[in-house]
Enzyme design. Structure first.
Site, PDB file in Angstrom:
ATOM      1  N   ASP A 177      15.328  -3.788  10.217  1.00 16.21           N
ATOM      2  CA  ASP A 177      15.546  -3.155  11.516  1.00 16.21           C
ATOM      3  C   ASP A 177      16.567  -3.947  12.311  1.00 16.21           C
ATOM      4  O   ASP A 177      16.456  -5.179  12.419  1.00 16.21           O
ATOM      5  CB  ASP A 177      14.239  -3.111  12.317  1.00 16.21           C
ATOM      6  CG  ASP A 177      13.287  -2.036  11.831  1.00 16.21           C
ATOM      7  OD1 ASP A 177      13.636  -1.303  10.889  1.00 16.21           O
ATOM      8  OD2 ASP A 177      12.183  -1.924  12.406  1.00 16.21           O
ATOM      9  N   LYS A 227      15.762   6.536  12.624  1.00 17.11           N
ATOM     10  CA  LYS A 227      14.460   7.190  12.730  1.00 17.11           C
ATOM     11  C   LYS A 227      14.527   8.457  13.582  1.00 17.11           C
ATOM     12  O   LYS A 227      15.260   8.517  14.570  1.00 17.11           O
ATOM     13  CB  LYS A 227      13.436   6.235  13.357  1.00 17.11           C
ATOM     14  CG  LYS A 227      13.140   4.997  12.520  1.00 17.11           C
ATOM     15  CD  LYS A 227      12.095   4.127  13.215  1.00 17.11           C
ATOM     16  CE  LYS A 227      11.843   2.830  12.447  1.00 17.11           C
ATOM     17  NZ  LYS A 227      11.174   3.058  11.157  1.00 17.11           N
ATOM     18  N   GLY A 247       5.300  -3.509  14.093  1.00 20.19           N
ATOM     19  CA  GLY A 247       5.407  -4.286  15.320  1.00 20.19           C
ATOM     20  C   GLY A 247       4.294  -5.276  15.559  1.00 20.19           C
ATOM     21  O   GLY A 247       4.163  -5.824  16.650  1.00 20.19           O
ATOM     22  N   ARG A 281      -2.525  -0.972  -1.814  1.00 16.93           N
ATOM     23  CA  ARG A 281      -3.646  -1.041  -2.760  1.00 16.93           C
ATOM     24  C   ARG A 281      -4.310   0.329  -2.918  1.00 16.93           C
ATOM     25  O   ARG A 281      -4.657   0.740  -4.033  1.00 16.93           O
ATOM     26  CB  ARG A 281      -4.669  -2.081  -2.296  1.00 16.93           C
ATOM     27  CG  ARG A 281      -4.274  -3.520  -2.594  1.00 16.93           C
ATOM     28  CD  ARG A 281      -5.462  -4.449  -2.372  1.00 16.93           C
ATOM     29  NE  ARG A 281      -5.165  -5.838  -2.653  1.00 16.93           N
ATOM     30  CZ  ARG A 281      -5.224  -6.394  -3.862  1.00 16.93           C
ATOM     31  NH1 ARG A 281      -5.551  -5.649  -4.912  1.00 16.93           N
ATOM     32  NH2 ARG A 281      -4.965  -7.684  -4.030  1.00 16.93           N
ATOM     33  N   GLY A 322       4.395  -4.916   9.254  1.00 14.04           N
ATOM     34  CA  GLY A 322       3.767  -6.225   9.393  1.00 14.04           C
ATOM     35  C   GLY A 322       4.327  -7.311   8.504  1.00 14.04           C
ATOM     36  O   GLY A 322       3.829  -8.439   8.514  1.00 14.04           O
ATOM     37  N   GLY A 379      10.729  -5.128   9.915  1.00  9.14           N
ATOM     38  CA  GLY A 379      11.083  -4.657  11.244  1.00  9.14           C
ATOM     39  C   GLY A 379      11.234  -5.783  12.238  1.00  9.14           C
ATOM     40  O   GLY A 379      12.261  -6.452  12.326  1.00  9.14           O
ATOM     41  N   SER A 380      10.155  -6.030  12.972  1.00  9.41           N
ATOM     42  CA  SER A 380      10.194  -7.014  14.055  1.00  9.41           C
ATOM     43  C   SER A 380      10.213  -8.446  13.545  1.00  9.41           C
ATOM     44  O   SER A 380      10.579  -9.365  14.279  1.00  9.41           O
ATOM     45  CB  SER A 380       8.975  -6.798  14.960  1.00  9.41           C
ATOM     46  OG  SER A 380       8.835  -5.434  15.293  1.00  9.41           O
TER      47      SER A 380
END
EC number: 4.3.3.6
Length: 291
Positions: free
Chosen positions: A23, A80, A152, A164, A213, A234-235
């Site tokens: 990102d 997005k 996030g 999983r 995450g 992402g973050s």
């Protein structure tokens, strides 16, 4: 979209296998990601951590901002759109975006229907928590699947759970007799031909990345260990102390996830990681959007 175009889009997504998609919010960040070895970037005005912190309605990013990132790098650029927002997707296709992510990170525009992705030439990426969601998105025309995780947060637990779950359900489908696949397709609420493909091949018909995450090289290696074919970050990069070093480390960890000695070196002196949010502290569960 013709059958040939659908096949081409799936093959284009296959070319990203083993890579990291990052990102970015500025052309400068996009250049850092490209220099670090990212296989693509996701252009957005606010990374998921900022979207979560700010609250309110989150929408497609300004096309001018996206164009600035397209001009800054030579690797593919994704962007997005809100779930079900056909017009946003048409706008992104009009500016020659490389991939569209119909994303639960943004506020859904439609709480029942997803975009009919078969009506577009540009390949789509969609999130999924389980095999049923993944195959429904593929039936709608998605060329690439990613776990939803919980964007996030910097907490990888939901991405692990979703990967999983998906792989467990794939193994269960593979183990069925041929005449039991019809009932399985009915229970999963997916087309029979897609259920049969998974039964026969032991995998999704499109590439499957991990997302949500991932914040460290170890997180990326863990997701590859669990069967991901690549990673979205992402973050975790640009909310950390040393984005360039962390980005390069995550790219190398994704490509060399079985090399524990290298992973140990890559994890050293990366600066402060992003401040995360534990699963039990989350108020808005984005992964629940768009099933």
């Amino acid at each position: 979209m013709t059958q040939n175009r659908a096949e081409l889009n799936r093959n284009l997504a296959q070319m990203l296998k083993g890579g990291v998609i990052m990102d970015v919010t500025t052309p400068e960040q996009a250049k850092i990601a490209q220099d670090a070895g990212a296989c693509a970037v996701m252009a957005l005005e606010r990374i998921p951590a900022d979207i979560r912190a700010a609250g309110g309605v989150s929408r497609m990013s300004d096309p001018a901002m996206i164009k600035g990132i397209q001009e800054a790098v030579s690797i593919p650029v994704m962007a997005k759109v809100r779930i079900g927002h056909i017009a946003e997707a048409r706008i992104l296709q009009a500016i020659d975006i490389d991939y569209i992510d119909e994303s639960e990170v943004l506020s859904p525009a439609d709480d029942v229907y997803h975009i009919d992705k078969n009506q577009f030439d540009v390949p789509f990426v969609c999130g999924a928590k389980n095999l049923g969601e993944a195959l429904r998105r593929i039936a709608e025309g998605a060329a690439m699947i990613r776990t939803k995780g919980e964007p996030g947060t910097g907490d990888v637990i939901q991405a692990v759970r979703h990967m999983r779950t998906m792989n467990k359900q794939i193994r269960e489908l593979v183990a069925l007799r041929d005449d039991e696949v019809y009932e399985a397709a009915k229970q999963l609420a997916v087309p029979y031909d897609l259920a049969k493909y998974v039964h026969d091949n032991g995998r999704l018909p499109v590439v499957n990345f991990a997302a949500g995450g991932v914040a460290t090289p170890a997180d990326a290696a863990l997701m590859m260990e669990l069967g991901a074919e690549g990673v979205f970050v992402g973050s975790g990069i640009f909310k950390s102390g040393d984005p360039a070093k962390r980005a390069a480390a995550i790219v190398k960890a994704t490509a060399n996830w079985q090399d524990a000695d290298l992973l140990a070196k890559l994890s050293e002196n990366l600066g402060e990681a992003m401040v995360g949010i534990n699963e039990d502290e989350i108020q808005t569960i984005m992964a629940a959007r768009g099933e």
